[in-house]
Design a protein around this motif. Structure first.
Motif, PDB file in Angstrom:
ATOM      1  N   VAL A 307       0.838  -1.203   0.000  1.00  0.00           N
ATOM      2  CA  VAL A 307       0.000   0.000   0.000  1.00  0.00           C
ATOM      3  C   VAL A 307       0.875   1.256   0.000  1.00  0.00           C
ATOM      4  CG1 VAL A 307      -1.675   1.332   1.346  1.00  0.00           C
ATOM      5  CG2 VAL A 307      -1.978  -1.130   1.072  1.00  0.00           C
ATOM      6  N   ALA A 308       1.940   1.252   0.798  1.00  0.00           N
ATOM      7  CA  ALA A 308       2.847   2.403   0.819  1.00  0.00           C
ATOM      8  C   ALA A 308       3.478   2.620  -0.549  1.00  0.00           C
ATOM      9  CB  ALA A 308       3.921   2.198   1.883  1.00  0.00           C
ATOM     10  N   ASP A 309       3.908   1.534  -1.191  1.00  0.00           N
ATOM     11  CA  ASP A 309       4.503   1.648  -2.530  1.00  0.00           C
ATOM     12  C   ASP A 309       3.493   2.205  -3.534  1.00  0.00           C
ATOM     13  OD1 ASP A 309       6.862   0.630  -1.547  1.00  0.00           O
ATOM     14  OD2 ASP A 309       6.613  -1.371  -2.426  1.00  0.00           O
ATOM     15  N   ALA A 310       2.250   1.707  -3.466  1.00  0.00           N
ATOM     16  CA  ALA A 310       1.214   2.183  -4.389  1.00  0.00           C
ATOM     17  C   ALA A 310       0.890   3.651  -4.138  1.00  0.00           C
ATOM     18  CB  ALA A 310      -0.041   1.324  -4.256  1.00  0.00           C
ATOM     19  N   ALA A 311       0.894   4.057  -2.874  1.00  0.00           N
ATOM     20  CA  ALA A 311       0.609   5.451  -2.535  1.00  0.00           C
ATOM     21  C   ALA A 311       1.683   6.381  -3.082  1.00  0.00           C
ATOM     22  CB  ALA A 311       0.484   5.612  -1.025  1.00  0.00           C
ATOM     23  N   LEU A 312       2.934   5.969  -2.999  1.00  0.00           N
ATOM     24  CA  LEU A 312       4.026   6.776  -3.550  1.00  0.00           C
ATOM     25  C   LEU A 312       3.889   6.896  -5.069  1.00  0.00           C
ATOM     26  CD1 LEU A 312       7.015   5.451  -1.414  1.00  0.00           C
ATOM     27  CD2 LEU A 312       5.975   7.721  -1.275  1.00  0.00           C
ATOM     28  N   ARG A 313       3.496   5.805  -5.723  1.00  0.00           N
ATOM     29  CA  ARG A 313       3.279   5.861  -7.176  1.00  0.00           C
ATOM     30  C   ARG A 313       2.108   6.783  -7.515  1.00  0.00           C
ATOM     31  NH1 ARG A 313       3.530   0.195  -6.692  1.00  0.00           N
ATOM     32  NH2 ARG A 313       1.342   0.007  -7.383  1.00  0.00           N
ATOM     33  N   ALA A 314       1.035   6.684  -6.721  1.00  0.00           N
ATOM     34  CA  ALA A 314      -0.157   7.488  -6.973  1.00  0.00           C
ATOM     35  C   ALA A 314       0.132   8.979  -6.789  1.00  0.00           C
ATOM     36  CB  ALA A 314      -1.290   7.051  -6.052  1.00  0.00           C
ATOM     37  N   ALA A 315       0.990   9.307  -5.829  1.00  0.00           N
ATOM     38  CA  ALA A 315       1.352  10.706  -5.618  1.00  0.00           C
ATOM     39  C   ALA A 315       2.054  11.284  -6.841  1.00  0.00           C
ATOM     40  CB  ALA A 315       2.246  10.830  -4.385  1.00  0.00           C
ATOM     41  N   GLN A 316       2.810  10.440  -7.524  1.00  0.00           N
ATOM     42  CA  GLN A 316       3.524  10.874  -8.731  1.00  0.00           C
ATOM     43  C   GLN A 316       2.615  10.897  -9.958  1.00  0.00           C
ATOM     44  OE1 GLN A 316       6.759  11.964  -9.035  1.00  0.00           O
ATOM     45  NE2 GLN A 316       6.835  11.932  -6.801  1.00  0.00           N
ATOM     46  N   SER A 317       1.786   9.889 -10.106  1.00  0.00           N
ATOM     47  CA  SER A 317       0.992   9.750 -11.327  1.00  0.00           C
ATOM     48  C   SER A 317      -0.299  10.552 -11.311  1.00  0.00           C
ATOM     49  CB  SER A 317       0.653   8.274 -11.561  1.00  0.00           C
ATOM     50  OG  SER A 317      -0.296   7.811 -10.598  1.00  0.00           O
ATOM     51  N   GLY A 318      -0.831  10.802 -10.114  1.00  0.00           N
ATOM     52  CA  GLY A 318      -2.131  11.449 -10.012  1.00  0.00           C
ATOM     53  C   GLY A 318      -3.288  10.522 -10.312  1.00  0.00           C
ATOM     54  N   ARG A 319      -2.989   9.252 -10.489  1.00  0.00           N
ATOM     55  CA  ARG A 319      -4.018   8.263 -10.830  1.00  0.00           C
ATOM     56  C   ARG A 319      -4.177   7.243  -9.697  1.00  0.00           C
ATOM     57  NH1 ARG A 319      -0.666   8.221 -15.419  1.00  0.00           N
ATOM     58  NH2 ARG A 319       0.119   6.174 -14.774  1.00  0.00           N
ATOM     59  N   ARG A 320      -5.238   6.453  -9.802  1.00  0.00           N
ATOM     60  CA  ARG A 320      -5.401   5.304  -8.911  1.00  0.00           C
ATOM     61  C   ARG A 320      -4.371   4.251  -9.295  1.00  0.00           C
ATOM     62  NH1 ARG A 320     -10.960   1.734  -8.081  1.00  0.00           N
ATOM     63  NH2 ARG A 320      -9.951  -0.223  -7.457  1.00  0.00           N
TER      64      ARG A 320
END
Length: 337
Positions: A307-320
């Motif tokens: 979840v932490a890894d996905a959240a960091l990606r989402a912060a960069q991409s702006g997507r789910r």
């Protein structure tokens, strides 16, 4: 006979657990300590405790029956793997590890060992208020849970030490874990949004809003505000089909004086969750004395890492961003519930 424990890492949380294990709880003795600052370790070690030069020496010590890991996150994987290799129950503070690959290596080692040895330090599961909230959800009297609102507010964080990534890879893990546990559900995707920046945090990106999309379709709305000044404020409210259930404000004492009617707010996490930490260790001691572990598992640590890894990606991409978990091994079939 009391459980003989060694503690690795004597920073703020390590010292708090040392106090808990030596002055608050029964059926346990701290017989060894290890810290990168040997002088600090020597100054606070209990009388008669072995002062180990390395975590390896502590884990391998014949005196030590179980281990408490409070070292910095990147060291956890190696220390967990060694505890599993020698078959010693271990309590590990969060983060369990700092990468998905590390989580899988720890999981594979424990599964190969054939018995649970690791408990991860998600203390909210041991808080009486959260347990009461879970009981309401589990009994089904309000129907299915639809939305969970989780609020995590700190008065302040150390300037220069707490970075803009840490709400997502450090603070969020508690909200993610308690959401999975309360809702009996897994997280399928993560979105991150940044509202207007608070002037209280300087250059820090604060506050942060995270949406956790659960496998069931329920949504968890997480607010993380880490420079809100007034105190350490943890809230939770679940909206179900026929009603709403929420955590009480803590502490529950209401003060009336010439300034009005108010409730005091805890200063920090140790004050708010002191009873949860105590109960967490009571249950760990009971399980470790039997050579095993209960409570939050390696599977739960693995989920938090993803979840932490996905959240960091989402912060960069702006997507789910998706959270993709491997199938759960039978060893963890009863955990997270």
């Amino acid at each position: 006979m009391s459980l003989q424990v060694g503690i690795i890492g004597l920073g703020m949380i390590g010292q708090d657990h040392l106090r808990r294990l030596t002055h608050t709880l029964s059926d346990v003795s701290v017989v060894a300590v290890a810290d990168i600052d040997r002088k600090r370790a020597a100054s606070i070690a209990p009388a008669g405790a072995e002062l180990c030069d390395t975590p390896h020496a502590l884990i391998r010590s014949q005196k030590v029956q179980a281990v408490v890991i409070c070292s910095w996150g990147p060291a956890h994987e190696e220390q967990l793997l060694e505890c599993i290799a020698v078959g010693k129950p271990v309590f590990c503070e969060k983060p369990m590890v700092t990468s998905e690959e590390g989580a899988l290596r720890v999981m594979d080692a424990e599964v190969a060992f054939g018995r649970r040895l690791v408990q991860v330090g998600f203390m909210r599961r041991f808080d009486a208020d959260y347990r009461a909230l879970k009981a309401v959800i589990d009994d089904g009297s309000l129907g299915l849970p639809l939305i969970y609102r989780s609020v995590h507010r700190n008065a302040s964080v150390p300037e220069g030490l707490y970075t803009s990534e840490m709400p997502l890879n450090d603070t969020l893990v508690h909200d993610a874990d308690i959401s999975r546990w309360l809702l009996n559900d897994e997280i399928a995707g993560v979105e991150v949004r940044f509202p207007r920046r608070s002037r209280q945090g300087g250059e820090l990106r604060d506050p942060t809003i995270v949406l956790l999309h659960m496998v069931s379709g329920a949504i968890v709305d997480v607010e993380i505000s880490v420079n809100i000044e007034y105190g350490y404020d943890i809230r939770g409210e679940v909206s179900c089909e026929t009603g709403v259930a929420a955590l009480p404000n803590r502490p529950a004492t209401v003060i009336s004086d010439r300034y009005g009617i108010r409730q005091a707010i805890p200063a920090d996490f140790r004050e708010r969750f002191i009873e949860a930490y105590d109960q967490e260790f009571r249950e760990w001691i009971a399980a470790a004395s039997q050579g095993t572990a209960a409570g939050p598992s390696v599977w739960d640590g693995y989920a938090a890492t993803l979840v932490a890894d996905a959240a960091l990606r989402a912060a960069q991409s702006g997507r789910r961003e998706a959270v993709s978990m491997k199938p759960k091994a039978g060893l963890y079939a009863e955990t997270s519930r």
